[in-house]
Design an enzyme around this catalytic site. Structure first.
Site, PDB file in Angstrom:
ATOM      1  N   GLY A   8       0.816  -1.198   0.000  1.00 39.48           N
ATOM      2  CA  GLY A   8       0.000   0.000   0.000  1.00 39.48           C
ATOM      3  C   GLY A   8       0.853   1.252   0.000  1.00 39.48           C
ATOM      4  O   GLY A   8       2.079   1.200  -0.177  1.00 39.48           O
ATOM      5  N   ASN A   9       0.220   2.396   0.223  1.00 41.18           N
ATOM      6  CA  ASN A   9       0.970   3.652   0.237  1.00 41.18           C
ATOM      7  C   ASN A   9       1.902   3.743   1.437  1.00 41.18           C
ATOM      8  O   ASN A   9       3.021   4.249   1.324  1.00 41.18           O
ATOM      9  CB  ASN A   9      -0.006   4.833   0.245  1.00 41.18           C
ATOM     10  CG  ASN A   9      -0.706   4.998  -1.074  1.00 41.18           C
ATOM     11  OD1 ASN A   9      -0.074   5.208  -2.101  1.00 41.18           O
ATOM     12  ND2 ASN A   9      -2.023   4.899  -1.069  1.00 41.18           N
ATOM     13  N   VAL A 103      -4.729  -1.117  -7.656  1.00 40.77           N
ATOM     14  CA  VAL A 103      -4.916  -2.566  -7.702  1.00 40.77           C
ATOM     15  C   VAL A 103      -5.477  -3.098  -6.391  1.00 40.77           C
ATOM     16  O   VAL A 103      -6.173  -4.128  -6.380  1.00 40.77           O
ATOM     17  CB  VAL A 103      -3.588  -3.266  -8.075  1.00 40.77           C
ATOM     18  CG1 VAL A 103      -2.575  -3.172  -6.943  1.00 40.77           C
ATOM     19  CG2 VAL A 103      -3.826  -4.706  -8.479  1.00 40.77           C
ATOM     20  N   ASP A 104      -5.206  -2.423  -5.285  1.00 44.91           N
ATOM     21  CA  ASP A 104      -5.788  -2.864  -4.017  1.00 44.91           C
ATOM     22  C   ASP A 104      -7.303  -2.753  -4.041  1.00 44.91           C
ATOM     23  O   ASP A 104      -8.019  -3.649  -3.580  1.00 44.91           O
ATOM     24  CB  ASP A 104      -5.200  -2.079  -2.841  1.00 44.91           C
ATOM     25  CG  ASP A 104      -5.301  -0.568  -2.996  1.00 44.91           C
ATOM     26  OD1 ASP A 104      -5.620  -0.071  -4.104  1.00 44.91           O
ATOM     27  OD2 ASP A 104      -5.044   0.138  -1.995  1.00 44.91           O
ATOM     28  N   THR A 178      -9.109  20.663  22.697  1.00 43.08           N
ATOM     29  CA  THR A 178      -8.710  20.745  21.289  1.00 43.08           C
ATOM     30  C   THR A 178      -8.394  19.368  20.730  1.00 43.08           C
ATOM     31  O   THR A 178      -8.783  19.028  19.607  1.00 43.08           O
ATOM     32  CB  THR A 178      -7.498  21.675  21.133  1.00 43.08           C
ATOM     33  OG1 THR A 178      -7.853  22.983  21.587  1.00 43.08           O
ATOM     34  CG2 THR A 178      -7.052  21.756  19.684  1.00 43.08           C
TER      35      THR A 178
END
Length: 254
Positions: A8-9, A103-104, A178
């Site tokens: 993956g990325n 492709v994933d 926050t």
């Protein structure tokens, strides 16, 4: 033995099919250190090198070529890369340029359709993607938006005072700090987006169309969705195994 890689990325997974019919698998975040990855896989296959090595990668063709070089040199096997085709195993790709579909995403669509027919696949990785396939095997296209980490990062980059400075328990409620405001806000945005898309897609498909959840943030998002979803961390690897078993040719990136 057969070795399958899902690149993956920012994360990778591997699966090694053993001669006795069993398998070993693992994965982790990666920094595109392809030689380091190849050395790691050599340890995984220390007892016996794989006879077959298949890769599904969204790293890009240049990175794929570097990865292929490292794998071939270290494991002494030429890897085959599978890229999204126009058609395969009864499915049709919605993209005019099929290889442009990650492709994933394609492999998850293939696997989901062969299991359930019409389906929706939500991949909660670096990017959050949603794809749909109808009962006839037509990929309907999909959506790509920032994942949870990318949403946080974009907020931090654009503001001076908004930061997550302490750990919080996330929920869909308004944050009272926050940090909670950021965490709950990006969570709620993603849950709302997924819910809206699934509701609309089910009008086109069926109102009981199964939803598959995968990717690193799936476990964070799934409990907050107002519908049942099938968690499947390995749907991409399963899809890669399926297309290879059916005779995919693959290629070696130049």
């Amino acid at each position: 033995m057969r070795l399958f890689l899902d690149i993956g990325n920012t994360a990778m997974k591997w699966r090694l099919n053993l001669p006795d019919g069993g398998c070993r698998q693992g994965g982790h975040a990666h920094q595109r250190d392809w030689w380091g990855l190849a050395a790691e896989l050599a340890q995984v296959c220390a007892q016996q090198p794989p006879a077959v090595l298949w890769v599904g990668s969204v790293a890009g063709r240049e990175a794929d070529a570097e990865l292929a070089q490292a794998l071939k040199a270290v494991l002494n096997v030429t890897p085959r890369f599978y890229y999204s085709p126009a058609t395969d195993l009864g499915l049709r790709n919605a993209y005019a340029d099929p290889a442009r579909l990650g492709v994933d995403r394609w492999l998850a669509v293939v696997e989901a359709w062969h299991r359930e027919g019409a389906a929706i696949i939500v991949d909660c990785g670096s990017a959050l993607t949603i794809d749909a396939v109808d009962a006839d095997g037509m990929h309907l296209g999909g959506y790509i938006v920032p994942g949870l980490t990318m949403l946080r990062t974009s907020l931090f980059r654009g503001t001076a005072q908004v930061r997550v400075t302490d750990p919080v328990s996330t929920s869909l409620a308004p944050g009272r700090s926050t940090s909670a405001g950021v965490e709950n806000g990006v969570l709620r945005m993603s849950v709302a987006f997924i819910t809206d898309v699934v509701v609309e897609l089910r009008k086109t498909l069926t109102d009981t169309c199964p939803v598959f959840m995968t990717g690193g943030d799936a476990a964070v998002l799934q409990p907050h969705l107002p519908f049942a979803a099938l968690a499947d961390a390995d749907i991409v690897l399963d899809g890669l195994e399926r297309v290879v078993a059916a005779g995919a040719s693959g290629e070696e990136p130049a």
